[in-house]
Design a protein around this motif. Structure first.
Motif, PDB file in Angstrom:
ATOM      1  N   ILE A 179       0.484  -1.310   0.106  1.00 12.91           N
ATOM      2  CA  ILE A 179      -0.036  -0.340  -0.168  1.00 12.91           C
ATOM      3  C   ILE A 179       1.382   1.285  -0.091  1.00 12.91           C
ATOM      4  O   ILE A 179       1.749   1.181   1.121  1.00 12.91           O
ATOM      5  CB  ILE A 179      -1.013   0.581   1.447  1.00 12.91           C
ATOM      6  N   LEU A 180       0.354   1.591  -1.115  1.00 13.28           N
ATOM      7  CA  LEU A 180       1.363   3.322  -1.291  1.00 13.28           C
ATOM      8  C   LEU A 180       0.365   4.407  -1.397  1.00 13.28           C
ATOM      9  O   LEU A 180      -0.031   4.957  -1.424  1.00 13.28           O
ATOM     10  CB  LEU A 180       2.315   3.270  -2.417  1.00 13.28           C
ATOM     11  N   ASP A 181       0.669   5.419   0.368  1.00 10.84           N
ATOM     12  CA  ASP A 181       0.053   6.360   0.800  1.00 10.84           C
ATOM     13  C   ASP A 181       1.289   7.259   0.437  1.00 10.84           C
ATOM     14  O   ASP A 181       1.642   7.641   0.648  1.00 10.84           O
ATOM     15  CB  ASP A 181       0.025   5.414   2.798  1.00 10.84           C
ATOM     16  N   LEU A 182       0.010   8.027  -0.601  1.00 15.98           N
ATOM     17  CA  LEU A 182       0.595   9.275  -1.564  1.00 15.98           C
ATOM     18  C   LEU A 182      -0.268  10.942  -0.757  1.00 15.98           C
ATOM     19  O   LEU A 182      -0.395  11.866  -0.880  1.00 15.98           O
ATOM     20  CB  LEU A 182       0.232   9.527  -2.628  1.00 15.98           C
ATOM     21  N   ARG A 183      -1.180  10.474   0.170  1.00 20.04           N
ATOM     22  CA  ARG A 183      -2.303  11.104   1.238  1.00 20.04           C
ATOM     23  C   ARG A 183      -1.411  12.481   1.349  1.00 20.04           C
ATOM     24  O   ARG A 183      -0.336  12.273   1.765  1.00 20.04           O
ATOM     25  CB  ARG A 183      -3.183  10.645   2.402  1.00 20.04           C
ATOM     26  N   ASN A 184      -1.977  14.106   1.426  1.00 18.60           N
ATOM     27  CA  ASN A 184      -0.944  15.181   2.100  1.00 18.60           C
ATOM     28  C   ASN A 184       0.238  15.034   1.376  1.00 18.60           C
ATOM     29  O   ASN A 184       1.067  15.474   1.772  1.00 18.60           O
ATOM     30  CB  ASN A 184      -1.581  15.686   3.292  1.00 18.60           C
ATOM     31  N   ASN A 185       0.266  14.364  -0.109  1.00 18.77           N
ATOM     32  CA  ASN A 185       1.581  14.594  -0.413  1.00 18.77           C
ATOM     33  C   ASN A 185       1.595  15.784  -1.078  1.00 18.77           C
ATOM     34  O   ASN A 185       1.711  15.420  -2.542  1.00 18.77           O
ATOM     35  CB  ASN A 185       2.661  13.206  -1.382  1.00 18.77           C
ATOM     36  N   PRO A 186       2.954  17.139  -1.039  1.00 11.97           N
ATOM     37  CA  PRO A 186       2.729  18.044  -1.906  1.00 11.97           C
ATOM     38  C   PRO A 186       3.480  17.581  -3.115  1.00 11.97           C
ATOM     39  O   PRO A 186       3.038  18.987  -4.435  1.00 11.97           O
ATOM     40  CB  PRO A 186       2.617  19.028  -0.212  1.00 11.97           C
ATOM     41  N   GLY A 187       4.127  17.070  -3.028  1.00 11.17           N
ATOM     42  CA  GLY A 187       4.803  17.109  -4.062  1.00 11.17           C
ATOM     43  C   GLY A 187       6.091  16.608  -3.996  1.00 11.17           C
ATOM     44  O   GLY A 187       6.755  16.514  -3.296  1.00 11.17           O
ATOM     45  N   GLY A 188       6.914  17.504  -4.552  1.00  9.53           N
ATOM     46  CA  GLY A 188       7.893  17.611  -5.106  1.00  9.53           C
ATOM     47  C   GLY A 188       9.265  17.527  -6.358  1.00  9.53           C
ATOM     48  O   GLY A 188       8.627  18.184  -7.169  1.00  9.53           O
ATOM     49  N   SER A 239       0.759  17.396  -7.116  1.00 10.69           N
ATOM     50  CA  SER A 239       2.349  17.778  -8.628  1.00 10.69           C
ATOM     51  C   SER A 239       2.695  16.034  -8.330  1.00 10.69           C
ATOM     52  O   SER A 239       1.756  15.154  -9.098  1.00 10.69           O
ATOM     53  CB  SER A 239       3.158  18.525  -7.554  1.00 10.69           C
ATOM     54  N   ALA A 240       3.767  15.961  -8.121  1.00 10.85           N
ATOM     55  CA  ALA A 240       5.025  14.735  -7.979  1.00 10.85           C
ATOM     56  C   ALA A 240       4.179  13.285  -7.621  1.00 10.85           C
ATOM     57  O   ALA A 240       3.833  12.087  -8.209  1.00 10.85           O
ATOM     58  CB  ALA A 240       6.062  15.082  -7.706  1.00 10.85           C
ATOM     59  N   SER A 241       3.302  13.770  -6.419  1.00 14.18           N
ATOM     60  CA  SER A 241       1.943  12.294  -6.781  1.00 14.18           C
ATOM     61  C   SER A 241       0.994  12.519  -7.286  1.00 14.18           C
ATOM     62  O   SER A 241       1.111  11.241  -7.592  1.00 14.18           O
ATOM     63  CB  SER A 241       1.628  12.812  -4.731  1.00 14.18           C
ATOM     64  N   GLU A 242       0.456  13.134  -8.162  1.00 12.16           N
ATOM     65  CA  GLU A 242      -0.108  12.932  -9.347  1.00 12.16           C
ATOM     66  C   GLU A 242      -0.089  12.388  -9.890  1.00 12.16           C
ATOM     67  O   GLU A 242      -0.253  11.404 -11.053  1.00 12.16           O
ATOM     68  CB  GLU A 242      -1.033  14.159  -9.075  1.00 12.16           C
ATOM     69  N   ILE A 243       1.539  12.282 -10.384  1.00 15.14           N
ATOM     70  CA  ILE A 243       1.943  11.964 -11.137  1.00 15.14           C
ATOM     71  C   ILE A 243       2.422  10.202 -11.708  1.00 15.14           C
ATOM     72  O   ILE A 243       2.080   9.635 -12.213  1.00 15.14           O
ATOM     73  CB  ILE A 243       3.820  12.581 -11.306  1.00 15.14           C
ATOM     74  N   VAL A 244       2.659  10.382 -10.014  1.00 23.67           N
ATOM     75  CA  VAL A 244       2.700   8.635  -9.594  1.00 23.67           C
ATOM     76  C   VAL A 244       1.582   7.668  -9.378  1.00 23.67           C
ATOM     77  O   VAL A 244       1.743   6.793 -10.649  1.00 23.67           O
ATOM     78  CB  VAL A 244       3.701   8.613  -7.972  1.00 23.67           C
ATOM     79  N   ALA A 245       0.859   9.124  -9.326  1.00 20.78           N
ATOM     80  CA  ALA A 245      -0.647   8.031  -9.487  1.00 20.78           C
ATOM     81  C   ALA A 245      -1.167   7.788 -10.335  1.00 20.78           C
ATOM     82  O   ALA A 245      -1.863   6.848 -11.124  1.00 20.78           O
ATOM     83  CB  ALA A 245      -1.424   8.625  -8.757  1.00 20.78           C
ATOM     84  N   GLY A 246      -1.088   9.045 -11.858  1.00 19.61           N
ATOM     85  CA  GLY A 246      -1.590   8.919 -12.812  1.00 19.61           C
ATOM     86  C   GLY A 246      -1.165   8.060 -13.466  1.00 19.61           C
ATOM     87  O   GLY A 246      -1.590   7.217 -14.565  1.00 19.61           O
TER      88      GLY A 246
END
Length: 443
Positions: free
Chosen positions: A234-243, A298-305
């Motif tokens: 389980i990869l948790d990217l919640r509240n990850n603003p990016g980077g 941002s970056a977390s959306e790139i991973v999820a997408g």
């Protein structure tokens, strides 16, 4: 005299530009040449206004600071993420990507001209105080934040460890503003936290993407998989603003064998880039569920997408923030810098992240609870076979690779987090389905 010198210098630059423009006019359209000429005429107006202020304002003005203010206003008028960084702000930005800074631990942006929280960083003063994504910061130390700008706001929120800052916050559903008095602290951006959540299943949270995130993630997986076979993550990217973009790409590459991860489109050719996965024997093959929410940006959306488009993971949670723009950092003389939005991100299937975000495959709104761990029947010792007198011993003692602290942490997380419970159930279902498929193939 200084006013005359300044005007003469800018006029010289303007005339030089016109001379160069005339030599390039054959390769430019007449409309574009006209726009450039109008731009430099406006610069001449700016020089005249500055000269008038220098000579006639009621008090002597600080010319460098006035010009810096004009530059900040120029960037502020474009979009919430473009900004002028003075030498101090530029230095802080570099420190942040390397691992730590001093402040309250919060990521903010300008949304509809309002200073809005993207997400608090886990374990920081802002997080402990209860600030949440979409909170609106109305005042900082009594000063209104409207038209303050995100960079200026961040500068005011940061400060020496132990110092305090007062912010006034409004949240949807509240009837009035609330004040928070926060004590600044060193924000150690430990970007990866991982532990065994259940037998053969790892929970890993990435709080933001720093220069060492991928290596930390790989080390954590190696440590946890040393004594047991990993069947799910389980990869948790919640509240990850990016980077950092390169770290988002390299994390994704660990799970995707080939194909696009993300690509960008800008106005100029050199802003159009694509990033592809590289096949490696070290790629992880186990089942994957990714947790996201409105604080994932941002970056977390790139991973999820990318993981969603490649059908490599099931995305669980709520729609992400929708920051799908690329910021390029351009150093300037004197230690300052420009952060300029230069392109948009697109997922492998061509979906723009900007202002739309990533829609989860399984939408699960977060439901807060009282935080108390409810004991299940299986935790009550009187129901355990092993506690019955003269019980028949098993042929092999069950092996539990989790430490006691990890067991407590996993139990507490699952009790408090309905989204995490949903992710775990989905992952268990995937593993169960895979076992059935393997049996069918064998027969």
């Amino acid at each position: 005299m200084r006013s005359i010198a300044l005007v003469c210098r800018l006029t010289f630059l303007f005339l030089t530009f016109l001379l160069v423009s005339s030599t390039l006019s054959h390769s430019e359209s007449a409309e574009k040449a006209k726009q450039r000429q109008e731009t430099y005429q406006q610069l001449e107006v700016f020089a005249n206004v500055l000269s008038i202020l220098q000579d006639n304002y009621v008090e002597e003005i600080d010319t460098p600071e006035t010009i810096n203010g004009a530059i900040r206003g120029l960037l502020y008028s474009l979009d919430p993420h473009s900004a002028y960084l003075d030498s101090e702000g530029f230095s802080e930005l570099q420190e942040e990507t390397q691992g730590q800074f001093s402040g309250i631990g919060i990521e903010v942006t300008i949304k509809d001209d309002i200073l809005t929280v993207i997400s608090p960083i886990e374990g920081t003063p802002a997080d402990q105080a209860g600030l949440k994504a979409k909170d609106v910061i109305v005042e900082i130390d009594g000063e209104k934040t409207k038209e303050m700008g995100a960079v200026e706001a961040v500068k005011r929120l940061r400060g020496p460890k132990g110092s305090s800052v007062k912010i006034t916050v409004f949240r949807e559903g509240w009837s009035e503003f609330k004040e928070f008095n926060l004590t600044r602290d060193i924000i150690p951006l430990q970007s990866v936290r991982s532990f065994m959540l259940a037998p053969n299943i790892i929970y890993s949270r990435i709080t933001n993407f720093q220069s060492h995130t991928t290596e930390d993630f790989k080390e954590a997986i190696a440590r946890l998989s040393a004594d047991t076979e990993i069947k799910g993550l389980i990869l948790d990217l919640r509240n990850n603003p990016g980077g950092l973009l390169n770290q988002a790409v390299s994390i994704t590459d660990l799970f995707v064998d080939e194909g696009l991860i993300v690509y960008t489109k800008g106005r100029t050719e050199n802003q159009n880039m694509s990033f592809k996965a590289k096949t490696s024997p070290q790629d992880y093959q186990f089942q994957l569920v990714v947790l996201v929410n409105e604080g994932s940006a941002s970056a977390s959306e790139i991973v999820a997408g990318a993981l969603q488009d490649h059908q490599r993971a099931i995305i669980v949670g709520t729609r992400t923030f929708g920051k799908g723009s690329v910021q390029t950092i351009i150093p300037l003389p004197g230690g300052a810098g420009l952060r300029v939005t230069t392109a948009r991100y697109f997922t492998p299937n061509g979906k723009s992240i900007q202002a739309t975000g990533i829609l989860p495959d399984v939408e699960v709104p977060f439901v807060p609870c009282n935080g108390q761990v409810e004991e299940s029947d299986e935790d009550e010792e009187k129901f355990r076979e092993s506690d019955l007198k003269n019980h028949i011993p098993g042929t092999e003692k069950a092996k539990d690779t989790k430490t006691e602290s990890e067991q407590n942490q996993a139990k507490q997380r699952l009790a408090e987090d309905n989204q995490l419970r949903s992710a775990l159930n989905i992952l268990k279902s995937l593993n169960l389905y895979s076992r059935f498929c393997e049996k069918d193939n064998e027969t």
